[in-house]
Design a protein around this motif. Structure first.
Motif: not given
Ligand SMILES: [Zn+2]
Length: 423
Positions: A75, A77, A197, A256, A330
């Motif tokens: 995960h 970005h 996603k 999450h 994340d």
């Protein structure tokens, strides 16, 4: 995936022989004085027999170190780059006039920092303008140095959440009805995403609410269509309701998700749904709260810390119940490079260092559907190998803090051993 193109011209692929003091292969085997023979971008052999080293092989001496498989962060970005030469706050830069090509170019730094943490593969879960697809292509063709990327393009989200009010949202992933979901998902697949996603609840950065957005029927439609295309579905849910429906709708991983009820947790264990709790990302937000230009920093930090507590507790219960975990950070902006800190939380909630390591190797590879090519040091696998100082099975912090050398696809992409030897 790309990167498997045949060599452009005649000539044998380069052969390298790596010597390690110790090797943890990711499949339960630990070897002393191990030799890894690398041919081109793949591992040809793992042995202790020096006689097996082919003549003319390039020798790389890493006997001071322990080898572990290249790590996988499911995960990230990476395309969310914070240009610190600008006075604009990180999230505001994303909606700014910065051109996609500029964002992709600048994101090389995120990619480099990720590699230096020992992460050679990422599942990148959300980007705009197909920046992530561009980045994946540049990395696969060797024009950019970075981890191999499996990307999601735009996440699919409802108009009102998230992103939050005031945030100039990209139009790409917006879907407010079943036909919208089908259209957006087909667009994503046509553009070349590896994974789908979907945001099934509110909650992102300072907003830790977890109100369900998509219904069970909508998530189910996305899961079925994604699977029809051979893609997996990752569902974002900050709260328990979106997660409850996503698990039963057939999502492949839940991102999450705090406060999940026992029935949902046992259903995850039964189905083999992966849990990616991303506990550490709120630690990063809380620690860097001043960079965002948010009002009420104190109140936001309290909310983040309360979320961490519930996130951790949910993960602890899920681990106890036998749910499969994959490591996801994340990471975005300057959190890239801190990807593996999540492993520290995993040990804290009850995993052994070996179990924690598996969440970033074999488990993560299985979530990607690449368990025969990634996540282990074994013949036929990609030559993604990390040299660390110390024993990763005795102390998880060794994996988090002591990465000294990284190979991805047979090429050395980070090397701090030279620096060290000189001093
Ligand atoms: Zn995310």
């Amino acid at each position: 995936m790309a990167g498997s193109a045949p060599p452009a011209s005649a000539g044998e692929p380069a052969v390298k022989a790596l010597r390690f003091g110790k090797l943890v292969d990711g499949k339960g085997k630990v070897m002393q004085d191990a030799i890894v023979i690398v041919r081109g971008d793949r591992i040809a052999d793992v042995t202790t027999d020096g006689a097996k080293i082919p003549a003319g092989a390039e020798m790389i001496d890493l006997r001071h170190y322990t080898a572990i498989p290249g790590l996988i962060d499911v995960h990230t970005h990476l395309t969310f780059y914070w240009d610190q030469t600008s006075k604009v706050h990180p999230f505001d830069q994303l909606g700014s006039p910065r051109l996609p090509a500029v964002s992709v170019f600048l994101a090389q730094e995120n990619a480099r920092r990720t590699l230096e943490a020992g992460v050679t593969t990422v599942r990148d879960l959300g980007s705009s303008n197909w920046d992530d697809i561009a980045m994946r292509e540049l990395i696969n063709r060797g024009a950019m140095v970075g981890p191999r990327m499996f990307v999601a393009g735009y996440g699919i989200y409802v108009s009102d959440a998230p992103p939050r009010p005031g945030y100039s949202a990209p139009p790409g992933g917006r879907a407010d009805s079943l036909p919208d979901i089908m259209r957006v998902l087909r667009e994503e697949v046509a553009a070349g995403v590896d994974v789908v996603k979907m945001y099934a609840s509110t909650g992102t950065d300072k907003d830790v609410t977890g109100f369900q957005t998509f219904t069970f029927e909508e998530i189910k439609a996305a899961a079925d269509l994604a699977h029809k295309y051979g893609k997996r579905l990752a569902v974002h849910s900050y709260g328990p309701d979106g997660a409850r429906d996503a698990v039963r709708a057939g999502a492949d991983s839940i991102e999450h998700a705090t406060d999940m009820d026992d029935a949902t947790i046992s259903e995850m264990a039964r189905r083999g749904t992966y849990y990616v709790p991303t506990i550490d990302h709120n630690r990063w937000y809380a620690e860097h709260i001043t960079i965002f230009g948010w009002e009420d920093e104190k109140q936001i930090a309290d909310g983040l810390n309360d979320y961490i507590r519930r996130n951790f507790e949910t993960a602890r219960r899920a681990f106890k119940a036998g749910v499969r975990f994959a490591m996801g950070s994340d990471a975005l902006f300057t959190m890239c490079g801190e990807n593996t800190r999540e492993l520290g939380w995993f040990v804290k909630l009850g995993m052994t260092p070996e179990q924690a390591l598996a969440t970033a190797t074999t488990n993560a590879a299985a979530l990607l559907g690449k368990e025969k090519e990634l996540g282990a040091i074994a013949p036929g696998y990609y030559a993604d190998i990390v040299a660390i100082e110390g024993d990763p099975l005795a102390d998880v912090n060794v994996t988090i803090n002591n990465v000294r050398w990284v190979m991805k696809g047979g090429a050395v992409v980070a090397d701090k051993t030279v620096l060290q030897n000189k001093n």
